[in-house]
Scaffold this active site. Sequence first.
Site, PDB file in Angstrom:
ATOM      1  N   ASP A   1      43.498  37.866  38.854  1.00  0.00           N
ATOM      2  CA  ASP A   1      43.259  38.951  37.905  1.00  0.00           C
ATOM      3  C   ASP A   1      43.613  40.287  38.568  1.00  0.00           C
ATOM      4  O   ASP A   1      42.743  41.141  38.745  1.00  0.00           O
ATOM      5  CB  ASP A   1      41.793  38.933  37.414  1.00  0.00           C
ATOM      6  CG  ASP A   1      40.771  39.054  38.542  1.00  0.00           C
ATOM      7  OD1 ASP A   1      41.143  38.831  39.713  1.00  0.00           O
ATOM      8  OD2 ASP A   1      39.607  39.392  38.257  1.00  0.00           O
TER       9      ASP A   1
ATOM     10  N   ASP B   1      43.675  41.069  44.740  1.00  0.00           N
ATOM     11  CA  ASP B   1      44.508  39.942  44.269  1.00  0.00           C
ATOM     12  C   ASP B   1      45.979  40.237  44.590  1.00  0.00           C
ATOM     13  O   ASP B   1      46.723  39.363  45.021  1.00  0.00           O
ATOM     14  CB  ASP B   1      44.411  39.784  42.742  1.00  0.00           C
ATOM     15  CG  ASP B   1      43.010  39.536  42.265  1.00  0.00           C
ATOM     16  OD1 ASP B   1      42.652  38.391  41.997  1.00  0.00           O
ATOM     17  OD2 ASP B   1      42.246  40.517  42.152  1.00  0.00           O
TER      18      ASP B   1
ATOM     19  N   ASN C   1      39.024  41.299  36.292  1.00  0.00           N
ATOM     20  CA  ASN C   1      38.884  42.716  36.657  1.00  0.00           C
ATOM     21  C   ASN C   1      39.106  43.621  35.453  1.00  0.00           C
ATOM     22  O   ASN C   1      38.390  44.593  35.249  1.00  0.00           O
ATOM     23  CB  ASN C   1      39.870  43.074  37.762  1.00  0.00           C
ATOM     24  CG  ASN C   1      39.398  42.538  39.112  1.00  0.00           C
ATOM     25  OD1 ASN C   1      38.204  42.472  39.362  1.00  0.00           O
ATOM     26  ND2 ASN C   1      40.330  42.140  39.948  1.00  0.00           N
TER      27      ASN C   1
ATOM     28  N   THR D   1      41.558  33.617  42.518  1.00  0.00           N
ATOM     29  CA  THR D   1      40.923  34.830  43.067  1.00  0.00           C
ATOM     30  C   THR D   1      40.321  35.684  41.946  1.00  0.00           C
ATOM     31  O   THR D   1      40.117  36.875  42.104  1.00  0.00           O
ATOM     32  CB  THR D   1      41.936  35.658  43.895  1.00  0.00           C
ATOM     33  OG1 THR D   1      43.101  35.908  43.083  1.00  0.00           O
ATOM     34  CG2 THR D   1      42.333  34.939  45.160  1.00  0.00           C
TER      35      THR D   1
ATOM     36  N   PHE E   1      30.920  38.918  41.522  1.00  0.00           N
ATOM     37  CA  PHE E   1      31.604  39.177  40.257  1.00  0.00           C
ATOM     38  C   PHE E   1      32.346  37.954  39.685  1.00  0.00           C
ATOM     39  O   PHE E   1      32.132  37.585  38.519  1.00  0.00           O
ATOM     40  CB  PHE E   1      32.584  40.353  40.436  1.00  0.00           C
ATOM     41  CG  PHE E   1      33.377  40.683  39.203  1.00  0.00           C
ATOM     42  CD1 PHE E   1      32.793  41.353  38.139  1.00  0.00           C
ATOM     43  CD2 PHE E   1      34.722  40.328  39.100  1.00  0.00           C
ATOM     44  CE1 PHE E   1      33.518  41.659  36.990  1.00  0.00           C
ATOM     45  CE2 PHE E   1      35.455  40.635  37.965  1.00  0.00           C
ATOM     46  CZ  PHE E   1      34.854  41.292  36.902  1.00  0.00           C
ATOM     47  N   ASN E   2      33.231  37.335  40.463  1.00  0.00           N
ATOM     48  CA  ASN E   2      34.069  36.250  39.909  1.00  0.00           C
ATOM     49  C   ASN E   2      33.225  35.098  39.367  1.00  0.00           C
ATOM     50  O   ASN E   2      33.556  34.497  38.337  1.00  0.00           O
ATOM     51  CB  ASN E   2      35.024  35.682  40.971  1.00  0.00           C
ATOM     52  CG  ASN E   2      36.139  36.647  41.317  1.00  0.00           C
ATOM     53  OD1 ASN E   2      36.427  37.577  40.556  1.00  0.00           O
ATOM     54  ND2 ASN E   2      36.762  36.442  42.471  1.00  0.00           N
TER      55      ASN E   2
ATOM     56  N   HIS F   1      38.626  41.255  49.668  1.00  0.00           N
ATOM     57  CA  HIS F   1      38.129  39.899  49.403  1.00  0.00           C
ATOM     58  C   HIS F   1      39.236  38.839  49.267  1.00  0.00           C
ATOM     59  O   HIS F   1      39.292  37.865  49.997  1.00  0.00           O
ATOM     60  CB  HIS F   1      37.333  39.876  48.088  1.00  0.00           C
ATOM     61  CG  HIS F   1      36.293  40.923  47.968  1.00  0.00           C
ATOM     62  ND1 HIS F   1      35.054  40.801  48.539  1.00  0.00           N
ATOM     63  CD2 HIS F   1      36.304  42.124  47.334  1.00  0.00           C
ATOM     64  CE1 HIS F   1      34.333  41.866  48.245  1.00  0.00           C
ATOM     65  NE2 HIS F   1      35.060  42.681  47.520  1.00  0.00           N
ATOM     66  N   ASP F   2      40.060  39.030  48.223  1.00  0.00           N
ATOM     67  CA  ASP F   2      40.979  37.953  47.813  1.00  0.00           C
ATOM     68  C   ASP F   2      42.022  37.614  48.875  1.00  0.00           C
ATOM     69  O   ASP F   2      42.533  36.493  48.912  1.00  0.00           O
ATOM     70  CB  ASP F   2      41.686  38.341  46.508  1.00  0.00           C
ATOM     71  CG  ASP F   2      40.707  38.491  45.361  1.00  0.00           C
ATOM     72  OD1 ASP F   2      39.583  37.952  45.456  1.00  0.00           O
ATOM     73  OD2 ASP F   2      41.065  39.157  44.371  1.00  0.00           O
TER      74      ASP F   2
END
Length: 307
Positions: A4, A9, A34, A120, A160-161, A234-235
Amino acid sequence: MDCDPGHDDAISLILAASKGSGLSIEAITTVAGNVEVEKNTLNALKVCDMIGLTNVPVAMGATKPLLKKQAIAGEIHGDTGLDGPDLPEVPSRQAVDQHAVDLIIDKLLYAEEKLTLVPTGPLTNIAMAMIREPGILDSIEEIVLMGGGTFGNWTPVAEFNIWVDAEAAKLVLESGVPITMFGLDVTHQALATREVMDNLSEIGNPVSEFVVELLEFFSKTYKDVFGFEAGPIHDACTAAYLIEPEIFDFKHVRVDVETKGEFTYGMTSVDLLGVTNGKPNVRFATQLNEGRFWKLFDRALRSYSFT
Ligand code: BDR
Ligand code: CA
């Protein structure tokens, strides 16, 4: 890569597509996360243009989570989902005329060898593919995902994800497919500090400049929203792991997703001490070797100087 994009990402895609990564990207699929899936899809196409990745199909996927209303993270990624860098309004190509879920199924059913899925964003597309064609399960080598952790960033306990589509996450985690999970415990070790950004600025090719612009925006929103001194990428942990697995430490543990709790919806219960006696279903990343991670990053971005 099911994503996303999203600043981190986008960076994950850039690492995976870099020369010498040893990876071959079969497809890029997008999901509501996102921001709305239409915007995430445009962003994926624009990132592909930026890095010359124009022969990999991009397919648009789920417009909303399996059961819940969509929630977006605009305050982190901006209105477009990829605020910061100046990108052309219109990408050079469109998404393919096939739903992401169908593309994922086709790729898995017709591939000569098993494929790795790299989600992701929320796990909606992956869960939908598993429901629609359970025959794909045997063709998945591994699912390498960003999500969850032993604490939260969207609620005090939910990341979140996972929170966006906890029902999808539960289905995926209970699927029996080997899962390697990069939760907040490890992604908060991948911090794009000022020093990191200054070092990357010195690379000086268009892709590294794009990444630095992404990181500048992302770090600023992380400071404004969470008070962080630097943005966690993160991703990018997923791609970094696929390129150089040894830079992470793991524990093989039971992870379950909470879908009912009044205060705990979307929480991942990570049984690090083995107190549940549950069958381990996840390799849970606990530790990142920061020095090696940023070296890998630097090498990957430099590889774009020669394209
Ligand atoms: C996750 O949420 C999104 O905002 C990021 O792209 C990342 O996938 C971190 O919680
Ligand atoms: Ca993401």
